[in-house]
Design an enzyme around this catalytic site. Structure first.
Site, mmCIF file in Angstrom:
data_model
loop_
_atom_site.group_PDB
_atom_site.id
_atom_site.type_symbol
_atom_site.label_atom_id
_atom_site.label_comp_id
_atom_site.label_asym_id
_atom_site.label_seq_id
_atom_site.Cartn_x
_atom_site.Cartn_y
_atom_site.Cartn_z
ATOM 1 N N CYS A 151 -14.888 -3.931 -0.208
ATOM 2 C CA CYS A 151 -13.610 -4.177 -0.104
ATOM 3 C C CYS A 151 -13.098 -5.298 -0.732
ATOM 4 C CB CYS A 151 -13.457 -4.435 1.481
ATOM 5 S SG CYS A 151 -14.150 -6.204 2.059
ATOM 6 N N CYS A 191 -13.610 -1.784 6.421
ATOM 7 C CA CYS A 191 -12.576 -1.198 5.549
ATOM 8 C C CYS A 191 -13.390 -0.266 4.357
ATOM 9 C CB CYS A 191 -11.737 -1.978 4.981
ATOM 10 S SG CYS A 191 -10.603 -2.666 6.077
ATOM 11 N N ARG A 242 0.943 -1.182 -0.072
ATOM 12 C CA ARG A 242 0.155 -0.054 0.001
ATOM 13 C C ARG A 242 0.783 1.007 0.103
ATOM 14 N NH1 ARG A 242 -3.725 -0.323 4.783
ATOM 15 N NH2 ARG A 242 -4.845 -1.947 3.478
#
Length: 583
Positions: free
Chosen positions: A447, A496, A84
């Site tokens: 997600c 998320c 990420r």
């Protein structure tokens, strides 16, 4: 034992959660990662080091679709890493886009995924490719430091800094906060970028981590900055929410400050819950970075380091009480926050298609379903022949402006020259980058879930488009095909995709089964509530079909679906909501 731990809990070091002891003993996040990265006998790193990789911006995962097959063949799981990026405000240049596209092709699974925190993550990065991946990204002036882990993570801001001078100012503040709250350890640079370890450099604790110390934070920490009336980032889901105060002349005066937002829960454990951030006061623009730091330090010193399920700031705020927490923040600041000032949000959606900012520059909002940037085969049942990755690369090759990611997982192509508008339209058509999508789909989020997320209990990204096809049919039958409803799905309760703020939220419970939540709103200012538990698709459609038809026939003018189900008594309003009124 340090003063932080003594102040935090009157317990011995051995009674702390194992992750707390791991962080303390990790040599400032180095652990055994250098040796683990060099070990080619396995695609994994040690169990302890999997916790430390998160601080450096990546998670170890395995492909759950092939887990059983590999077990039968006596092979270890197909390990890889999710990587990420740290992109405060989600802005990159066209040249950086080209590099990130190359990285996806060379070192990952040939896709990029826009996250709900306004950045990219890559999947399928094998250990032997990880260093090359990180070095290539670093050469493009981007890193992954603190994109995950028990630190302040990617700072989000209202999308597109080029919309106005205030948007740019808030974007710059997001970057300042991100840079100020970065971990200072050089572990990332030594292990992954080849920086030489300075002799004796591990001895000066205060120089290593002046803000985080050897303990770092009790849990992840998130900050967002929003500019009313737009709330596309669901700002109150953050540990710290800064809500901009802009005067009639378009000048940024300061921010309302809210604390204690967070979405994650655990099924069957009522001591865990989603929470919206609570406004505790107001700060000037000049105070913003300082306020962010001091709130984080109060959490560092008071957060729960014994039980990670209750370690987020939201639990610290509730345990201390809002007034006590605010007083503690002001004690750290050395001054009081001003009184809250009025604000109002009217939307959580993105600007899609062509639109202009205050300087009349053109911007294009491109819908990316669930944030997945890839080229789809012609036999894909949902996205047949859509070459989104290749199309965005073609746009980056001719574009002089920036490209901005949104927290709704979409892309904004900014500052498009008039001479390039027709060229970009032609690329979008040539690569079939868009198809006609309903407002319901435009306002959806899912997600990742299976096959890569180790926490997933049910499908999300791979399933929601199919469910939306069926719900779009219901909407059309009810005469609602042109009406937006905020709908979100996650494969587990960690939240998320911000499902607990949606008008219709789905939270995975098991394969093919979800908890159904109703009653959020279209402005991101109210939590929803569980309506049905552990239901399958058939039951989902049986529950929602009559409700949507009833909404079509009984709603008031301008009433969103979330407000309707509360007014109609389908579900009671939550205790945390800023704007529901039975008008």
């Amino acid at each position: 034992m340090t003063d932080i731990i003594t102040k935090l809990r009157d317990i011995s070091f051995d009674e702390l959660h194992p992750n707390e002891r791991l962080k303390f003993d990790s040599s400032y996040l180095r652990g055994g990662l250098m040796a683990g990265m060099n070990d080619r006998a396995t695609g994994a790193v040690s169990e302890a080091d999997t916790q430390l990789t998160k601080f450096h911006g990546f998670y170890q995962q395995d492909d759950r679709d092939v887990r059983n097959e590999r077990r039968q063949r006596k092979l270890e799981p197909l390990y890889s890493f999710m990587v990420r990026l740290r992109l405060p405000g989600g802005r990159i240049s066209a040249a950086q886009w080209q590099t990130l596209d190359d990285v996806a092709t060379q070192y990952a699974n040939d896709t990029l995924r826009i996250t709900t925190r306004q950045t990219f993550q890559y999947h399928g990065v094998f250990k032997e490719n990880l260093r090359a991946h990180l070095k290539t990204v670093n050469d493009a002036m981007i890193d992954t430091i603190a994109a995950c882990g028990d630190v302040n993570r990617n700072v989000t801001s209202t999308a597109n800094p080029h919309l106005s001078a205030v948007h740019h100012q808030v974007y710059e503040l997001a970057g300042e906060i991100s840079a100020h709250l970065l971990p200072r350890t050089r572990a990332y640079h030594e292990i992954f970028l080849g920086e030489e370890l300075v002799a004796g450099g591990l001895q000066e604790a205060e120089e290593q981590e002046p803000l985080y110390t050897r303990h770092y934070l009790p849990r992840k920490f998130k900050i967002g900055l929003a500019i009313p009336p737009d709330n596309e980032l669901d700002v109150f889901t953050n540990d710290i929410a800064f809500v901009a105060d802009v005067d009639a002349q378009g000048q940024l005066k300061g921010f309302n400050v809210a604390v204690g937002g967070g979405m994650g829960t655990t099924h069957g454990e009522p001591a865990t819950y989603p929470r919206m951030a609570t406004v505790i006061g107001y700060c000037t623009v000049e105070q913003t970075v300082d306020v962010a730091e001091k709130i984080m330090l109060v959490q560092r010193d008071n957060g729960n380091r014994h039980d990670r399920k209750n370690a987020r700031l939201k639990y610290t705020v509730d345990a201390m009480g809002v007034d006590h927490f605010k007083a503690e923040v002001e004690s750290y600041l050395g001054y009081e926050l001003d009184a809250e000032r009025p604000f109002e949000f009217n939307s959580t959606g993105d600007r899609l298609g062509w639109h202009q900012g205050e300087d009349d520059q053109w911007h294009y909002g491109l819908f990316i379903e669930n944030g997945r940037i890839r080229d789809y085969p012609v036999d894909n049942p949902i996205h047949a022949g859509m070459n989104i990755k290749s199309g965005l690369r073609a746009i980056a090759d001719i574009h002089d402006g920036d490209i901005v990611l949104t927290t709704n997982q979409n892309v904004i192509i900014t500052c498009v020259a008039e001479s390039n508008r027709e060229k970009i339209d032609a690329i979008i058509d040539r690569y079939h980058m868009e198809r006609s999508v309903s407002p319901l789909r435009q306002h959806s989020i899912a997600c990742v879930a299976f096959p890569t997320c180790g926490l997933a209990m049910a499908e999300s990204e791979r399933y929601l488009p199919t469910l939306l096809d069926k719900l779009d049919g219901v909407m059309k039958d009810a005469g609602l095909e042109n009406d937006p409803i905020v709908i979100r799905m996650t494969g587990c309760p960690n939240g998320c995709g911000r499902p607990f703020m949606a008008e219709i939220g789905f939270v995975g419970k098991a394969i093919g089964r979800y908890n159904l939540y109703l009653g959020g709103n279209d402005t991101g200012t109210r939590l929803n509530k569980m309506y049905r538990e552990n239901i399958d698709e058939k039951t989902i459609l049986e529950e929602l079909t009559p409700l949507l038809h009833r909404y079509a026939g009984e709603r008031k003018s301008g009433e969103c679906f979330g407000d309707f189900v509360i007014r109609a008594g389908v579900i009671k309003a939550t205790t945390q909501g800023l704007d529901f009124h039975d008008t």
